[in-house]
Design an enzyme around this catalytic site. Structure first.
Site, mmCIF file in Angstrom:
data_model
loop_
_atom_site.group_PDB
_atom_site.id
_atom_site.type_symbol
_atom_site.label_atom_id
_atom_site.label_comp_id
_atom_site.label_asym_id
_atom_site.label_seq_id
_atom_site.Cartn_x
_atom_site.Cartn_y
_atom_site.Cartn_z
ATOM 1 N N SER A 222 -4.545 39.144 82.748
ATOM 2 C CA SER A 222 -3.398 40.246 81.943
ATOM 3 C C SER A 222 -3.602 41.341 82.509
ATOM 4 O O SER A 222 -4.825 42.022 82.202
ATOM 5 C CB SER A 222 -3.474 39.891 80.456
ATOM 6 O OG SER A 222 -2.764 40.852 79.869
ATOM 7 N N LYS B 47 9.896 34.144 77.209
ATOM 8 C CA LYS B 47 10.699 35.102 77.209
ATOM 9 C C LYS B 47 12.212 34.662 76.858
ATOM 10 O O LYS B 47 12.888 35.727 76.196
ATOM 11 C CB LYS B 47 10.889 35.993 78.705
ATOM 12 C CG LYS B 47 9.704 36.742 79.272
ATOM 13 C CD LYS B 47 9.918 37.301 80.432
ATOM 14 C CE LYS B 47 8.848 37.988 80.852
ATOM 15 N NZ LYS B 47 8.713 38.816 81.773
ATOM 16 N N GLY C 211 13.521 34.714 85.290
ATOM 17 C CA GLY C 211 13.659 35.830 84.394
ATOM 18 C C GLY C 211 13.649 37.133 85.018
ATOM 19 O O GLY C 211 14.343 38.058 84.583
ATOM 20 N N ALA C 212 12.656 37.408 85.870
ATOM 21 C CA ALA C 212 12.602 38.795 86.535
ATOM 22 C C ALA C 212 14.060 39.023 87.367
ATOM 23 O O ALA C 212 14.538 40.218 87.281
ATOM 24 C CB ALA C 212 11.467 38.885 87.383
ATOM 25 N N TYR D 45 2.761 42.515 92.138
ATOM 26 C CA TYR D 45 1.908 44.060 92.003
ATOM 27 C C TYR D 45 0.443 43.639 92.443
ATOM 28 O O TYR D 45 -0.399 44.421 92.463
ATOM 29 C CB TYR D 45 2.089 44.547 90.599
ATOM 30 C CG TYR D 45 1.637 43.921 89.655
ATOM 31 C CD1 TYR D 45 2.861 43.015 88.908
ATOM 32 C CD2 TYR D 45 0.438 43.628 88.980
ATOM 33 C CE1 TYR D 45 2.582 42.280 87.793
ATOM 34 C CE2 TYR D 45 0.356 42.659 87.952
ATOM 35 C CZ TYR D 45 1.307 41.972 87.391
ATOM 36 O OH TYR D 45 0.977 41.104 86.508
ATOM 37 N N GLY E 12 5.210 46.187 92.857
ATOM 38 C CA GLY E 12 5.668 46.078 91.392
ATOM 39 C C GLY E 12 5.062 46.888 90.511
ATOM 40 O O GLY E 12 5.237 46.844 89.219
HETATM 41 N N1 LIG Z 1 6.538 44.220 88.130
HETATM 42 C C1 LIG Z 1 6.713 44.019 87.189
HETATM 43 O O1 LIG Z 1 6.816 44.529 86.257
HETATM 44 C C2 LIG Z 1 7.107 42.333 86.841
HETATM 45 C C3 LIG Z 1 7.811 41.970 85.713
HETATM 46 C C4 LIG Z 1 8.380 40.748 85.540
HETATM 47 C C5 LIG Z 1 7.865 39.682 86.743
HETATM 48 N N2 LIG Z 1 7.212 40.273 87.826
HETATM 49 C C6 LIG Z 1 6.788 39.265 88.979
HETATM 50 O O2 LIG Z 1 7.842 38.673 89.589
HETATM 51 C C7 LIG Z 1 7.638 37.399 89.887
HETATM 52 C C8 LIG Z 1 8.772 36.374 89.260
HETATM 53 O O3 LIG Z 1 8.538 36.490 87.814
HETATM 54 P P1 LIG Z 1 9.485 35.419 86.865
HETATM 55 O O4 LIG Z 1 9.220 35.434 85.538
HETATM 56 O O5 LIG Z 1 11.116 35.487 87.050
HETATM 57 O O6 LIG Z 1 8.791 33.892 87.468
HETATM 58 P P2 LIG Z 1 9.730 32.415 87.482
HETATM 59 O O7 LIG Z 1 10.622 32.499 86.616
HETATM 60 O O8 LIG Z 1 8.329 31.566 87.304
HETATM 61 O O9 LIG Z 1 9.978 32.639 89.059
HETATM 62 C C9 LIG Z 1 11.192 33.353 89.508
HETATM 63 C C10 LIG Z 1 11.897 32.471 90.643
HETATM 64 O O10 LIG Z 1 11.289 32.353 91.888
HETATM 65 C C11 LIG Z 1 11.736 31.141 92.640
HETATM 66 N N3 LIG Z 1 10.545 30.566 93.239
HETATM 67 C C12 LIG Z 1 9.367 30.116 92.149
HETATM 68 N N4 LIG Z 1 8.551 29.485 93.058
HETATM 69 C C13 LIG Z 1 9.002 29.679 94.322
HETATM 70 C C14 LIG Z 1 8.442 29.019 95.245
HETATM 71 N N5 LIG Z 1 7.321 28.403 95.733
HETATM 72 N N6 LIG Z 1 9.005 29.223 96.416
HETATM 73 C C15 LIG Z 1 10.313 29.911 96.405
HETATM 74 N N7 LIG Z 1 11.047 30.460 95.283
HETATM 75 C C16 LIG Z 1 10.161 30.363 94.387
HETATM 76 C C17 LIG Z 1 12.433 30.331 91.701
HETATM 77 O O11 LIG Z 1 13.898 30.599 92.023
HETATM 78 P P3 LIG Z 1 14.662 29.578 92.805
HETATM 79 O O12 LIG Z 1 13.993 27.988 91.879
HETATM 80 O O13 LIG Z 1 16.000 29.837 92.600
HETATM 81 O O14 LIG Z 1 14.360 29.403 94.115
HETATM 82 C C18 LIG Z 1 12.221 31.002 90.115
HETATM 83 O O15 LIG Z 1 13.268 30.918 89.372
HETATM 84 C C19 LIG Z 1 6.307 36.971 89.413
HETATM 85 O O16 LIG Z 1 5.349 37.153 90.257
HETATM 86 C C20 LIG Z 1 6.096 38.143 88.099
HETATM 87 O O17 LIG Z 1 4.420 38.449 88.163
HETATM 88 C C21 LIG Z 1 6.813 41.649 87.859
#
Ligand SMILES: NC(=O)c1ccc[n+]([C@@H]2O[C@H](COP(=O)([O-])OP(=O)(O)OC[C@H]3O[C@@H](n4cnc5c(N)ncnc54)[C@H](OP(=O)(O)O)[C@@H]3O)[C@@H](O)[C@H]2O)c1
Length: 249
Positions: A18, A69, A132-133, A211, A232
């Site tokens: 975390s 979330k 979610g992102a 990030y 990020g």
């Molecule tokens: N920098 C920040 O402040 C911040 C904030 C929030 C999140 N994040 C980062 O953003 C990323 C996504 O977060 P999230 O909460 O949206 O995650 P999530 O819901 O687990 O995944 C996001 C989407 O990525 C695609 N995906 C997942 N696994 C994949 C794979 N193996 N190959 C290709 N596409 C894949 C899927 O879309 P499809 O099924 O449509 O392909 C999924 O809906 C994470 O790494 C998180 O750490 C960063």
């Protein structure tokens, strides 16, 4: 009289790594706030959420991460307009026994993007991933009036597939590419979205929401084509600071 104990924390599952706990613990130390504490609350199921709120002394706020979330929203008394529009809450404020939900990912992403893009930049964006992102990114791009298309591993109305992006000329017309998938994140640092990176050039901007590591494979491959890249981390810090403002206002 000593300042009252104030408890903050993160709910999600799993919470082995975390950012928030070390970020806020350092912040409390820097500000000399010895009455503030930040804990990880790994919840087996969302049914454990209200019992946690009721049984945790001094609880004033929570961060929310995967997979809660969306699920947590039905337990809250009030939800901000942005969080409602996005359909996800990542910050909760607890005040006078009422639970208020917010989305600070949206603010963090939008602010970081606008800090980075040249002021005169105009163009279209490609959002990789539909989790979610990506919902926070969609809300921010809509606000900024940046037209976008979403790319998914699954076909669907208004979605592009990775094959369509690889075989067509979409990358020539969509020069802001946003990775909202977890690809490239620790420990799977060698993975990256399935694009034809040879189609990228110096006019492309690649923003990775990941990030950790600081330079992802997606960013490295873009950089080697001359693209501008950003990770990020600033988004993460901005969303954390916004959460702090909400908890302490
Ligand atoms: N920098 C920040 O402040 C911040 C904030 C929030 C999140 N994040 C980062 O953003 C990323 C996504 O977060 P999230 O909460 O949206 O995650 P999530 O819901 O687990 O995944 C996001 C989407 O990525 C695609 N995906 C997942 N696994 C994949 C794979 N193996 N190959 C290709 N596409 C894949 C899927 O879309 P499809 O099924 O449509 O392909 C999924 O809906 C994470 O790494 C998180 O750490 C960063």
């Amino acid at each position: 009289m000593a300042d009252p104990h104030k408890q903050l924390g993160l709910i999600g599952r799993p919470l082995s790594h975390s950012f928030s706990k070390s970020y806020f613990t350092k912040k409390f130390r820097k500000l000399g706030l010895t009455n503030y504490h930040y804990e990880l609350f790994e919840l087996e199921t969302i049914k454990d959420f209200l019992p946690l709120v009721k049984s945790t002394p001094g609880l004033v706020g929570l961060n929310v991460t995967i997979p809660y979330k969306k699920e947590v929203m039905s337990f809250l008394d009030e939800i901000s307009a942005e969080a409602n529009a996005i359909g996800a809450v990542n910050v909760i404020r607890i005040y006078k026994d009422q639970l208020f939900g917010y989305n600070t990912d949206y603010y963090g992403f939008k602010t970081s993007l606008l800090n980075w893009l040249p002021k005169s930049w105009q163009g279209k964006a490609l959002i990789l991933g539909t989790g979610g992102a990506s919902l926070a990114v969609i809300a921010a791009l809509t606000d900024c009036e940046i037209p976008f298309k979403v790319v998914s591993r699954n076909s669907g109305p208004d979605l592009l597939t990775y094959d369509q992006v690889k075989t067509g000329d979409i990358l020539a017309t969509h020069r802001l590419v946003l990775n909202t998938t977890p690809l490239g994140m620790q420990p799977q640092v060698e993975t990256a979205p399935d694009l034809d990176y040879n189609k990228l050039g110096p006019r492309h901007f690649l923003f990775d929401l990941v990030y950790n590591p600081a330079s992802t494979t997606f960013m490295k491959r873009g950089l080697s084509q001359g693209a501008m890249v950003k990770n990020g981390l600033e988004m993460l810090e901005l969303q954390a600071e916004k959460a702090w403002d909400i908890w302490t206002k």
